[in-house]
Design a protein around this motif. Structure first.
Motif, short mmCIF file in Angstrom:
data_model
loop_
_atom_site.label_atom_id
_atom_site.label_comp_id
_atom_site.label_asym_id
_atom_site.label_seq_id
_atom_site.Cartn_x
_atom_site.Cartn_y
_atom_site.Cartn_z
N THR A 31 -4.14 5.32 1.37
CA THR A 31 -2.78 4.98 1.85
C THR A 31 -2.03 4.28 0.72
N ALA A 32 -0.87 4.81 0.37
CA ALA A 32 -0.12 4.30 -0.78
C ALA A 32 0.72 3.08 -0.40
N LEU A 33 0.76 2.11 -1.30
CA LEU A 33 1.60 0.93 -1.13
C LEU A 33 2.72 0.95 -2.16
N HIS A 34 3.96 0.68 -1.71
CA HIS A 34 5.12 0.73 -2.60
C HIS A 34 5.96 -0.52 -2.42
N ARG A 35 6.63 -0.90 -3.48
CA ARG A 35 7.66 -1.93 -3.41
C ARG A 35 9.02 -1.27 -3.36
N SER A 36 9.91 -1.80 -2.53
CA SER A 36 11.27 -1.31 -2.52
C SER A 36 11.92 -1.51 -3.89
N GLN B 253 -5.13 8.41 10.55
CA GLN B 253 -4.96 9.27 9.38
C GLN B 253 -3.51 9.70 9.19
N ALA B 254 -2.64 9.45 10.20
CA ALA B 254 -1.23 9.81 10.06
C ALA B 254 -0.48 8.83 9.17
N VAL B 255 -1.03 7.61 8.98
CA VAL B 255 -0.38 6.61 8.12
C VAL B 255 -0.71 6.92 6.67
N ARG B 256 0.32 7.21 5.87
CA ARG B 256 0.11 7.61 4.48
C ARG B 256 0.73 6.66 3.47
N GLU B 257 1.74 5.87 3.89
CA GLU B 257 2.42 4.97 2.96
C GLU B 257 2.85 3.70 3.70
N ILE B 258 2.93 2.62 2.97
CA ILE B 258 3.56 1.39 3.44
C ILE B 258 4.53 0.94 2.35
N GLY C 158 11.26 -6.99 5.67
CA GLY C 158 11.30 -5.59 6.06
C GLY C 158 10.13 -4.80 5.52
N TYR C 159 9.65 -3.86 6.33
CA TYR C 159 8.56 -2.98 5.94
C TYR C 159 8.83 -1.61 6.53
N ALA C 160 8.30 -0.59 5.89
CA ALA C 160 8.44 0.77 6.40
C ALA C 160 7.07 1.43 6.38
N VAL C 161 6.67 1.97 7.52
CA VAL C 161 5.40 2.67 7.64
C VAL C 161 5.68 4.16 7.51
#
Length: 268
Positions: free
Chosen positions: A256-261, A223-228, A101-104
């Motif tokens: 663009t920020a990358l995060h772990r669930s 530029q609308a993509v800010r996080e994954i 799973g991923y969330a944009v």
């Protein structure tokens, strides 16, 4: 921010292709809600008819006929679903395919600006029944007023039918935003797009396990993509550098920020 949850193939398609896949609303898990929403629109038309005291008969008859027909065919309404919530367990369960799973995360304002040329609408869903009825009442009054101005009192010929089709399209567009209150936790927003009869060349096709489905590609500005977000998985640490490389290769913003669930994997 709003978040589009998807599995790994969806993530690669979105980031690599620079477009979202708007799915025909009939192929959604909750497609029955759309037809229930049409019933709410019909109830609003009935209330409007009583208030008008018999006026606007051509408009009301035309809308009623189109609503009845719509309940027996696949609508040309295409949607992309988002959530205001990042790292939401129910979304990982629904769209994450276990450990894939991923969330944009999209900036709402930047995404909305980018959708203007695509002819799509981005708005929050309406969950409360009273709010849905009030919304439907306002919508019917607005569409009736637009129809009156455009038709100039004419109710005959192809021109009048085309105006009725356009008016119904506006009602159908917003009907896609009504959701059962039991899903309010999702805080869903929807990108909604209508497909005109002469726009079949815009469609793309995908094979599913039980059918062939249609979807509508909707380009978005990078530029609308800010996080994954990387969903619950035993191998989050492997996905992060790969996604970072993909973002850089495809020209997405460097910040663009990358995060772990943070949802414990055992709960999924």
């Amino acid at each position: 921010m709003i978040y589009h949850y998807t599995a790994a193939p969806g993530l690669l398609g979105i980031l690599g292709g620079g477009s979202l896949r708007a799915t025909n609303i009939a192929f959604l898990n909750d497609s029955a809600e759309y037809y229930l929403s049409l019933e709410r629109i019909q109830s609003a038309l009935d209330r409007f008819a009583r208030a008008e005291g018999g006026g606007l008969g051509a408009f009301l008859d035309g809308m009623g006929q189109r609503l009845r027909e719509a309940t027996h065919r696949i609508p040309e309404v295409y949607v992309v679903s988002f959530s205001r919530a990042a790292d939401l367990l129910s979304q990982w369960r629904g769209y994450g395919e276990v450990e894939s799973g991923y969330a944009v995360g999209f900036d709402i304002r930047a995404l909305t600006e980018g959708l203007r040329q695509a002819g799509a609408l981005l708005v929050p869903c309406v969950y409360e029944a009273e709010a849905q009825d009030a919304f439907a009442d306002d919508l019917v009054r607005t569409v009736a007023d637009l129809w009156c101005r455009a038709s100039g009192g004419s109710t005959d010929g192809d021109g009048a039918a085309a105006l009725l089709d356009e008016a119904f399209g506006r009602l159908a567009w917003f009907a896609a935003l009504f959701k059962h209150p039991g899903f309010a936790e999702e805080q869903e927003w929807r990108l909604v797009s209508l497909l005109a009869p002469d726009q079949a060349d815009r469609l793309e096709f995908i094979a599913r396990e039980t059918c062939v489905a249609t979807y509508l590609p909707v380009p978005f500005p990078k530029q609308a993509v800010r996080e994954i977000w990387v969903g619950p998985s035993r191998h989050q640490h492997l996905s992060l550098p790969a996604i970072d490389a993909l973002l850089r290769k495809a020209g997405y913003p460097a910040d663009t920020a990358l995060h772990r669930s943070e949802v414990p994997f055992r709960l999924v």
